[in-house]
Design an enzyme around this catalytic site. Structure first.
Site, short mmCIF file in Angstrom:
data_model
loop_
_atom_site.label_atom_id
_atom_site.label_comp_id
_atom_site.label_asym_id
_atom_site.label_seq_id
_atom_site.Cartn_x
_atom_site.Cartn_y
_atom_site.Cartn_z
N HIS A 178 1.71 6.92 0.21
CA HIS A 178 0.90 6.01 1.02
C HIS A 178 -0.51 6.02 0.46
CE1 HIS A 178 -1.28 4.43 4.48
NE2 HIS A 178 -0.13 4.06 4.99
N HIS A 203 0.81 -1.22 0.00
CA HIS A 203 0.00 0.00 0.00
C HIS A 203 0.85 1.27 0.00
CE1 HIS A 203 1.18 -0.31 4.15
NE2 HIS A 203 0.80 0.94 4.32
#
Length: 171
Positions: free
Chosen positions: A95, A80
């Site tokens: 992120h 992620h």
């Protein structure tokens, strides 16, 4: 979107991107979407700048691209997030989504590995925004300069809806 587009992955699968031209001390937009002020990122750690200065993107694209020429320093085991260092020393964390570590990699595909040299515009991650939403997480993506104290003042260059490759901010 028409039936054939769904069946054959027509235009909808093509990311709209501007040409990626690296500029000194400049971070390009890594994913198509709407620019968010850092304070508007729906996570206190990012919003308050605890990890460093930056901004957010509410993504509409499905591919995260390298925002400059540099090196992949980190790819989260849960896929992620990715950390990069530019050739001129900017350390950045991208992120994707908030609390998406809980998804354990579902909805994410890494296209690079640690140590890879990348050029601005190199695809880094594929992202399934619908999977993030289905898991109950915000899709807002944080673009944070983790060595911002060393870089000087961050100046925003973009706002509103942007294509990947648009100059986002610089020092």
């Amino acid at each position: 979107m028409g039936f054939f587009d769904k069946l054959f992955g027509g235009k909808t699968e093509q990311e709209e991107t501007v040409k990626f031209f690296g500029q000194s001390k400049t971070v390009l937009t890594p994913i198509r979407g709407k620019v968010l002020a850092q304070a508007d990122i729906p996570d206190e750690t990012f919003a308050q700048g605890i990890l460093g200065p930056g901004c957010g993107i509410e993504p509409t694209g499905k591919t995260v691209y390298a925002p400059f020429d540099g090196t992949v320093e980190q790819v989260a085991s849960t896929l992620h997030a990715v950390g990069l260092t530019s050739e001129d020393g900017i350390e950045i964390l991208i992120h994707v989504g908030m609390d998406t570590v809980e998804m354990q990699g579902k909805g994410f595909k890494a296209l690079v590995k640690v140590g890879d040299k990348v050029k601005a515009g190199t695809p880094l991650l594929k992202v399934d925004l619908d999977a993030i939403k289905a898991a109950g997480h915000p899709t807002a993506t944080a673009i944070i300069v983790t060595n911002g104290d060393d870089m000087g003042e961050l100046k925003m260059l973009a706002e509103g809806d942007v294509l990947a490759g648009t100059p986002l901010f610089k020092f």
